[in-house]
Every structure is written in structure tokens, then in C-alpha cells.
Write a protein that holds these residues in place. Structure first.
Motif, PDB file in Angstrom:
ATOM      1  N   ARG A  89    -133.879  21.168 -34.958  1.00  0.00           N
ATOM      2  CA  ARG A  89    -133.450  22.548 -34.763  1.00  0.00           C
ATOM      3  C   ARG A  89    -132.335  22.639 -33.721  1.00  0.00           C
ATOM      4  N   TYR A 125    -133.616  21.598 -41.238  1.00  0.00           N
ATOM      5  CA  TYR A 125    -132.710  21.853 -40.116  1.00  0.00           C
ATOM      6  C   TYR A 125    -131.539  20.872 -40.116  1.00  0.00           C
ATOM      7  N   TYR A 164    -132.260  25.965 -46.723  1.00  0.00           N
ATOM      8  CA  TYR A 164    -131.292  25.440 -45.765  1.00  0.00           C
ATOM      9  C   TYR A 164    -130.339  24.440 -46.413  1.00  0.00           C
TER      10      TYR A 164
END
Length: 334
Positions: A89, A125, A164
Motif C-alpha cells: 500500500r 496494491y 486495481y
């Protein structure tokens, strides 16, 4: 002189990293492999805390840390997976070298499902900033296939990763619209939300591809969850802009929550304007853009989850819906 039989300090690796002593930290991690379970667990937990604020200190440590993804203790494997989520992250480049290890652990059917979920989340991420690192066709196929049968907690993370991946590079999943749409009726609102987000991302650059998801998206205009409705309307707006697509207005009323209502309203306006041929290339609030998806997706999920929180009737402590039967703050029945 160091006593070889002495138990290594669990705090030593994080202390060395904070000091910038990477080689010594790697050596300390190697010695910790032989320590007892409590020491290993404490070391990984301490490193996870450090990762949230100093991810750059972990440059070059991702590979040594994967050893603990295979630890005999399930709790240590889970803590390690959470460590990689924290690193991915805040510093996805640090985790990029171990994408294959995370993918292997995520796909291991014999692994504890929470470990698999966190490994999938870490991959997501990484994909945001390094989409080429999470582009292997077999990996992406595995993520999609497991949406059909995995545990709900894992499916939510798989859907998040796919969203993502699509935000990082909309072309990666442009040929998978139909397979993603098959899961838009999932019981989990997070799965529905993330998959709608993936479709919006694809539609930002390949709007005509969304035709394969038109019916599924149209049904979500009446979804019980406002953020799902909003994302579905956004995807349909992108599709309507490039083709003669008939989409009816939703029947549901707006939510009571101001933020959710604003989210839905702006996207219904986007859809209505698209039907009238009035949508400009970019809207003022970023609806229908990758930049907005990148900046707001995580915040929206936090709003979705906080909306399900409850308060203890005695002390007012915030509790998750369906949480413990007794309030941890005051001991009152929940």
C-alpha cells in the motif's frame, strides 16, 4: 562476542531497519527463523508497524521476508501477509520482486483463507502502480476463476485486486468483461462494488467493451447498496456515450447518508447526460475517469464499511455490525 545459543531479539530487525542497516537486518531475520514462534510472531508484527510509516526502509527485504509466508505457524503466515499488504500500500515497488511468491500463496487451496485473501490484496496494491508486474495471464485467470467458489472474505480481496489491475492498466482485462459481469450478483456488496469499479476502469479506455456487461450493470441500478448503484450507473454512462444503448432510469430512492447520496446522484447525472449526448470529455468531479477511480476507491470502501458500524447502547463505542456479543469497552451485551 555473540552467544550463538542466545534467542535473537524479535525487535532487532525493525531496529536495524530504522537505523538503515539493511544487511544486518537481513541477518537478524535469518537468525529469527530458528527462534520460537512467539519471537517470530512479534518480529513480524513489529516490522508490520514499521512498514506503515517507513516502507522505503524495506527495499531489498521483500525476498527474505517471504520465508515467513511459509512458516509452520498459521498466525505468522497471516501476520506476514498483512505486512506485505502494508508494504504494498505504501511502497509497492518494494513488493514487486515477490509478486510470484504472493501469487503462489494466494492460489494455494490448502492455505488458510485469510492468508490467501491478504496475499491477493497485496497483489492489488502492486498492480495500481506496476500493472506489468501483475499481468501474467495465469495469475489473472486464477483471480477470476476463484470468484466462483472461494470464501467470501477471499472473493472480496480477489475483486479488489482485479479492480486495481484494471485501474492500473484498463487494457489488461478488456477481454474479460463477460467473465467479470458473471459475478455482479455476488452476495457481497464489496465484490459487486469492486467489479463495477473494474468495469468502469475498463470503460474509461475501452467503453464499447462494456456492452457485454450491459444487462448485469442495468440490474445493479436497483441494487440495495448505493455505492454499487453509483458505480453501475457510471459504467453504463461510459457505454451509452459510444453507442445507442437503451438504459432505463433506476427505481430505487436515494440513500439517507449525504455522502452516498451525492455519490449516486453525480453518477446518475452522468448517465442521464450521456443518454442526452451532453457529457463532456471530462466531468468537473472526475466521474468516468481513471484519476478519480485511483483517488477515491479506497475512501469509498471505508465509507461503505463505516456505514455498517453500530454503537454500544451503553458506552457509545463503535462496533462492527455482527461483531462480538459483548462490548469490549464496557462489557454490555451487544
Amino acid at each position: 562476542m555473540t552467544d550463538p545459543d542466545r534467542q535473537p531479539s524479535p525487535d532487532r530487525p525493525s531496529e536495524l531497519l530504522s537505523e538503515g542497516s539493511r544487511e544486518e537486518a537481513i541477518d537478524a531475520l535469518t537468525r529469527l527463523e530458528a527462534a520460537d514462534a512467539d519471537a517470530r510472531k512479534r518480529a513480524i508484527r513489529t516490522l508490520r508497524d514499521l512498514a506503515e510509516t517507513e516502507s522505503s526502509a524495506f527495499d531489498g527485504l521483500a525476498t527474505p521476508l517471504t520465508t515467513f509466508l511459509n512458516d509452520e505457524e498459521r498466525a505468522i503466515r497471516l501476520t506476514t501477509a498483512k505486512l506485505f499488504v502494508a508494504l504494498a500500500r505504501s511502497g509497492p515497488a518494494v513488493v514487486r520482486p515477490v509478486v510470484d511468491a504472493l501469487a503462489a500463496r494466494s492460489a494455494d487451496d490448502e492455505e488458510f483463507y485469510y492468508v490467501r485473501a491478504r496475499c491477493a490484496e497485496a497483489l492489488g496494491y502492486v498492480a495500481l502502480d506496476h500493472p506489468d508486474a501483475v499481468s501474467d495471464p495465469e495469475l489473472l485467470a486464477d483471480l477470476r476463476v476463484r470468484l466462483s467458489f472461494d470464501e467470501p472474505e477471499v472473493r472480496e480481496k480477489l475483486a479488489k485486486t482485479l479492480a486495481y489491475v484494471a485501474i492500473g492498466d484498463p487494457s489488461r482485462l478488456r477481454h474479460q468483461v463477460s467473465s467479470l459481469a458473471e459475478h455482479l450478483d455476488d452476495d457481497s456488496e464489496l465484490v459487486r462494488y469492486y467489479l463495477c469499479t473494474a468495469l468502469v476502469a475498463i470503460g474509461c479506455e475501452h467503453p464499447s467493451k462494456l456492452a457485454d456487461a450491459r444487462d448485469s450493470l442495468a440490474r445493479l441500478l436497483d441494487d440495495e447498496r448505493p455505492y454499487v448503484r453509483g458505480r453501475a450507473a457510471e459504467a453504463l454512462g461510459l457505454l451509452v456515450r459510444v453507442g445507442d444503448v437503451d438504459v432505463r432510469s433506476p427505481d430505487r430512492t436515494e440513500p439517507d447518508d449525504d455522502d452516498a447520496a451525492a455519490f449516486v446522484a453525480s453518477r446518475l447525472q452522468f448517465l442521464d447526460a450521456a443518454r442526452d449526448g451532453e457529457v463532456p470529455a471530462a466531468t468537473a468531479d472526475g466521474v468516468g475517469t481513471l484519476a478519480a477511480l485511483r483517488s477515491e476507491t479506497e475512501a469509498v470502501v471505508e465509507s461503505m464499511l463505516s456505514a455498517d458500524d453500530e454503537e454500544c447502547s451503553r458506552c457509545g463505542l463503535t462496533l462492527p455490525k455482527g461483531g462480538p456479543p459483548v462490548c469490549p469497552g464496557c462489557g454490555a451485551p451487544n
